[in-house]
Write a protein that holds these residues in place. Structure first.
Motif, short mmCIF file in Angstrom:
data_model
loop_
_atom_site.label_atom_id
_atom_site.label_comp_id
_atom_site.label_asym_id
_atom_site.label_seq_id
_atom_site.Cartn_x
_atom_site.Cartn_y
_atom_site.Cartn_z
N CYS A 14 0.88 -1.07 -0.16
CA CYS A 14 -0.12 0.00 -0.04
C CYS A 14 0.85 1.13 -0.09
CB CYS A 14 -1.10 -0.13 1.20
SG CYS A 14 -1.81 1.44 1.53
N CYS A 59 0.13 3.33 3.57
CA CYS A 59 0.55 2.73 4.91
C CYS A 59 1.77 1.86 4.94
CB CYS A 59 -0.77 2.32 5.52
SG CYS A 59 -1.57 0.79 5.14
N CYS A 88 -6.98 -1.10 0.47
CA CYS A 88 -6.15 -1.55 1.56
C CYS A 88 -7.13 -1.73 2.62
CB CYS A 88 -5.29 -0.32 1.86
SG CYS A 88 -4.20 -0.68 3.20
N CYS A 144 -6.00 1.28 5.53
CA CYS A 144 -6.20 2.62 5.55
C CYS A 144 -7.10 2.90 4.61
CB CYS A 144 -4.78 3.22 5.46
SG CYS A 144 -4.26 2.90 3.47
ZN LIG Z 1 -2.94 1.10 3.32
#
Ligand SMILES: [Zn+2]
Length: 140
Positions: free
Chosen positions: A109, A112, A129, A132
């Motif tokens: 990701c 994050c 994701c 996040c």
């Molecule tokens: Zn993420």
């Protein structure tokens, strides 16, 4: 024959620590400095090579010494400390990803830095994701 060998091995390690995760990690690390030692044989009069050779021998002896140690409590504390370390987590996560590479693709990701796993061969898909909520479109 094979049963006899495994029986003998189990007898050797009675009351001993055996090859726990830390000892196996140390043993698996031995080839790294050993290879560097061979590659740098002709550098700086061979001293760098000797240093890396010594490091690989220390790792080897440390691993075997731990396996045959009968101070189980101390060895267990060291192993627990190792298992909770970031080194162990990053190594074991990498090994897991490599072992699943045939069936899955792994993405990170961008927001994050979480690793995301999706099945291979699904064409162009949108990945959300779960941590996040960031989403991106990619080819599997
Ligand atoms: Zn993420």
């Amino acid at each position: 024959m094979r049963d006899r060998i495994s029986y003998l091995f189990s007898r050797i390690f009675i009351g001993r620590c055996g090859f726990d995760e830390l000892s196996r990690f140390l043993m698996a690390s031995v080839p790294v400095p050993l290879l560097l030692s061979m590659l740098l044989r002709k550098t700086a009069g061979g001293y760098i090579s000797m240093f890396f050779f010594a490091v690989s021998m220390v790792l080897f002896v440390w691993s075997v010494w731990r396996a045959f140690s009968s101070q189980l409590y101390n060895r267990k504390c060291e192993n627990d400390h190792f298992l909770s370390s970031s080194t162990y987590h990053s190594v074991s996560d990498t090994v897991t990803r490599l072992s699943q590479m045939k069936e899955y693709r792994f993405f990170r990701c961008r927001t994050c830095r979480t690793w995301l796993r999706v099945p291979r061969g699904k064409g162009k898909i949108r990945i959300d994701c779960p941590k996040c909520g960031n989403s991106f479109i990619t080819k599997t």
